[in-house]
Motif scaffolding. Sequence first.
Motif: not given
Length: 65
Positions: A49-57
């Motif tokens: 979830e954190t990775a997806a939220e932080r993904c700039p694209s």
Amino acid sequence: MRVVLDQNRCVGAGQCALFAPDVFEQRLEDGIAEVLQDAPPPELYDEVETAAERCPSQAITRLTA
């Protein structure tokens, strides 16, 4: 949870590999992310979830059954 990564949208920022290294990695040749576990165990859901939220694209999609 199933994890889907759109490599065409990925810009190689590396946020996914940083926040969820058991689920994502980056290719050495171009930095584009790859999914290591498309069905990670529940103990990794918060990292995904954190990775997806932080993904700039916004290249990461999480699907629930």
